[in-house]
Design a protein around this motif. Structure first.
Motif, short mmCIF file in Angstrom:
data_model
loop_
_atom_site.label_atom_id
_atom_site.label_comp_id
_atom_site.label_asym_id
_atom_site.label_seq_id
_atom_site.Cartn_x
_atom_site.Cartn_y
_atom_site.Cartn_z
N UNK A 2 26.09 -4.45 39.84
CA UNK A 2 27.18 -5.36 39.48
C UNK A 2 28.22 -5.46 40.60
N UNK A 3 28.55 -4.34 41.23
CA UNK A 3 29.53 -4.37 42.33
C UNK A 3 28.97 -5.17 43.49
N UNK A 4 27.72 -4.90 43.85
CA UNK A 4 27.09 -5.61 44.96
C UNK A 4 27.00 -7.10 44.67
N UNK A 5 26.61 -7.46 43.44
CA UNK A 5 26.48 -8.87 43.08
C UNK A 5 27.84 -9.58 43.13
N UNK A 6 28.88 -8.92 42.64
CA UNK A 6 30.22 -9.54 42.65
C UNK A 6 30.69 -9.79 44.07
N UNK A 7 30.48 -8.81 44.95
CA UNK A 7 30.89 -8.98 46.34
C UNK A 7 30.08 -10.06 47.03
N UNK A 8 28.81 -10.12 46.73
CA UNK A 8 27.94 -11.14 47.33
C UNK A 8 28.38 -12.55 46.92
N UNK A 54 31.68 2.53 47.84
CA UNK A 54 32.32 2.71 46.53
C UNK A 54 31.56 3.68 45.64
N UNK A 55 30.23 3.54 45.60
CA UNK A 55 29.43 4.38 44.69
C UNK A 55 29.01 5.70 45.35
N UNK A 56 29.28 5.85 46.66
CA UNK A 56 28.83 7.04 47.38
C UNK A 56 29.20 8.35 46.71
N UNK A 57 30.47 8.56 46.30
CA UNK A 57 30.84 9.83 45.66
C UNK A 57 30.06 10.10 44.38
N UNK A 58 29.84 9.08 43.57
CA UNK A 58 29.07 9.27 42.35
C UNK A 58 27.65 9.68 42.67
N UNK A 59 27.04 9.01 43.65
CA UNK A 59 25.67 9.32 44.03
C UNK A 59 25.58 10.74 44.59
N UNK A 60 26.54 11.10 45.45
CA UNK A 60 26.52 12.43 46.07
C UNK A 60 26.67 13.54 45.04
N UNK A 61 27.47 13.28 44.00
CA UNK A 61 27.72 14.31 42.99
C UNK A 61 26.70 14.30 41.87
N UNK A 103 37.18 5.61 41.37
CA UNK A 103 36.39 4.50 40.84
C UNK A 103 35.13 5.02 40.16
N UNK A 104 34.50 6.01 40.79
CA UNK A 104 33.29 6.58 40.21
C UNK A 104 33.58 7.23 38.85
N UNK A 105 34.70 7.94 38.79
CA UNK A 105 35.07 8.56 37.52
C UNK A 105 35.33 7.54 36.43
N UNK A 106 35.93 6.43 36.80
CA UNK A 106 36.20 5.38 35.82
C UNK A 106 34.92 4.75 35.31
N UNK A 107 33.96 4.55 36.22
CA UNK A 107 32.68 3.98 35.80
C UNK A 107 31.94 4.94 34.88
N UNK A 108 32.02 6.23 35.20
CA UNK A 108 31.38 7.23 34.34
C UNK A 108 32.03 7.27 32.97
N UNK A 109 33.36 7.13 32.94
CA UNK A 109 34.10 7.19 31.67
C UNK A 109 33.72 6.07 30.72
N UNK A 110 33.40 4.90 31.26
CA UNK A 110 33.02 3.79 30.38
C UNK A 110 31.52 3.78 30.08
N UNK A 111 30.81 4.77 30.61
CA UNK A 111 29.40 4.93 30.27
C UNK A 111 28.45 4.00 31.00
N UNK A 112 28.87 3.44 32.12
CA UNK A 112 28.01 2.53 32.86
C UNK A 112 27.14 3.34 33.81
N UNK A 113 25.81 3.26 33.71
CA UNK A 113 24.94 4.01 34.62
C UNK A 113 25.20 3.62 36.06
N UNK A 114 25.00 4.55 36.97
CA UNK A 114 25.29 4.28 38.37
C UNK A 114 24.45 3.15 38.92
#
Length: 500
Positions: free
Chosen positions: A401-407, A423-430, A384-395
């Motif tokens: 957006x993910x948090x708002x949608x779930x809320x 969900x965003x943990x791997x992106x943040x860690x890397x 999921x993190x790779x897909x978000x990076x591929x579309x150029x959306x900042x972390x």
């Protein structure tokens, strides 16, 4: 390649697994009315098994389970946040029972005068909201809002919304509230930075949502003080859907409040003493400030002072969140309790009662951390993190957006926070982000978790019932306030992100 191989190894398959897992989680919480912590455990176990995680890795063996995903997922976060949330809860309970809220409100009302009464209520919510849970703040301050509205002769909305914005901002953005503490723990950021960025982004959001919007809509929607609420008892808040509580800031994660507004007749001996001789505003403010100042001092010392120096070690020790809150609680026990004639037995009873609602919050957080650990271990988070990076959306935008949608979908802020962090943990860690940047991501996650409070949120019903509003009026006032608070808080975080 079999379908199962595709789910376990292909990026598209992992993304499908992520989508199905979130959908399953929402169905169990929203449709089946399952407790969120149970739904998170079930979803995490199913995702792990489908993704090919062995039973031994998942739950360990009958002899040893300490290294399993289940136990490390729970323990990793609870060891960090449980003391902070518990101590913060006790501190808030002691301050509430001391009569400090009454004293603070009266002083601010005198300071701001009749015309500035709405702003005075907002500042009261802002200050009292630091140590006090969201719903407890409403229970305590509602009678004072009624009095201010009666004195001013204007709509109850005008006085209530600034106060609600203050309570909501502090519970969303500032420790020791569960939301920012949980997000900070899961993403590995120091509480000092969370406080600094929470204040930097939260204060403008409070001004816009509470002061500006509260003033604007409060002059257009007329709501009177209920005739049966002369400033004493208030009706029981109608519960929201099961498992839908505003559970990063309230004390009742089961959906809706059950405690009544404090009165001299019902609040107990400590409160009766407090009403007769309330503590000074300076004392209340000082006790609230102690942990914040210590934590911020430790953060500054960690950056500016060389390792091994005595001053740095002392500041870091005292500024450890659990230590700082322990010192504040001890001060409150003595200055607001023992010195004012309250017995240790009574203080113990107050502390014990205040901690009862915390258990469900910790269970949700622990289960959510386990679910996040599963997402990371199985590679779902990386895909999921790779897909978000591929579309150029900042972390930071992805987090919001993910948090708002779930809320919006399921109503629980805690579920939104812990699921988003997983969900965003791997992106943040890397990503190699700095502590200020991590704190801004925490602000973004927390901001998303409070957006658009509506009928699936227990806090919505508490506000509606305590402030005499219809569902339509609550949607027009409170729901919009929460959305403004969320959007402005995130916008401020995004602006700061651009320069840190």
């Amino acid at each position: 390649m079999t379908f199962l191989d595709w789910l376990q190894n292909d990026t598209a398959g992992l993304l499908t697994l992520a989508a199905v897992s979130v959908a399953l989680l929402l169905i169990m919480i929203m449709r089946l009315r399952l407790e969120p912590f149970i739904a998170l455990i079930v979803t995490g176990v199913l995702v792990a098994l489908v993704a090919g995680v062995s039973v031994t890795d998942l739950v360990g063996t009958p002899i040893k389970a300490s290294d399993s995903l289940f136990e490390t997922g729970f323990a990793g976060i609870l060891g960090h946040i449980a003391p902070i949330i518990g101590l913060g809860t006790v501190l808030g309970a002691i301050m509430e029972r001391s009569g400090g809220a009454d004293a603070l409100t009266e002083r601010l009302l005198r300071l701001f005068g009749p015309k500035g009464a709405p702003l005075a209520m907002g500042v009261t919510g802002l200050v009292l909201g630091i140590p006090v849970f969201f719903d407890i703040g409403i229970f305590v301050l509602a009678p004072l809002v009624y009095v201010a509205a009666r004195r001013g002769g204007r709509s109850l909305v005008l006085y209530a919304l600034p106060m609600l914005a203050g309570l909501s901002m502090t519970h969303a953005f500032l420790p020791p509230h569960p939301g920012p503490v949980t997000a900070g723990g899961l993403l590995g950021v120091g509480m000092g930075w969370v406080i600094a960025m929470g204040l930097l982004c939260g204060i403008p959001a409070w001004l816009v949502s509470g002061v500006w919007w509260g003033s604007f809509i409060g002059r257009r929607i007329q709501v009177g003080v209920p005739e049966d609420l002369p400033g004493g008892a208030a009706p029981a808040a109608a519960p929201g859907p099961a498992g839908s509580a505003r559970d990063t800031g309230d004390g009742d994660p089961s959906g809706g409040g059950t405690a009544g507004v404090r009165t001299a007749e019902t609040a107990g001996p400590q409160t009766a003493v407090a009403m007769a001789a309330p503590p000074s505003v300076a004392l209340i403010s000082s006790i609230i400030a102690v942990p914040l100042v210590l934590i911020l001092a430790a953060t500054v010392a960690g950056v500016t002072l060389p390792e091994g120096t005595v001053l740095r070690d002392v500041l870091v020790l005292l500024g450890t969140p659990a230590i700082a809150l322990t010192l504040s609680v001890l001060l409150a026990l003595y200055l607001l309790g023992i010195r004012r004639g309250t017995s240790m037995a009574e203080l113990g009873r107050i502390s014990g009662e205040s901690l009862r609602p915390v258990g469900m919050i910790l269970l949700v957080v622990g289960a959510g951390a386990f679910f996040g650990k599963v997402l990371q271990t199985t590679g779902v988070g990386d895909a999921l993190a790779g897909s978000m990076t591929a579309i150029g959306l900042p972390v930071i935008a992805s987090a919001y957006l993910i948090s708002a949608a779930l809320r919006i979908a399921q109503g629980s802020a805690t579920v939104a926070i812990v699921t988003t962090a997983g969900i965003i943990g791997p992106t943040v860690a890397a990503g190699g982000y700095s502590q200020p940047q991590l704190a801004l991501i925490v602000v973004a996650v927390s901001a998303g978790s409070i957006i658009a409070s509506h009928v699936n949120d227990g806090g919505f019903w508490i506000v509606a019932k305590y402030f005499n509003m219809t569902v339509k009026q609550t949607l027009m006032t409170w729901t919009v306030l929460e959305t403004i608070l969320s959007v402005v808080g995130f916008a401020a975080a995004a602006l700061v992100w651009a320069v840190v």
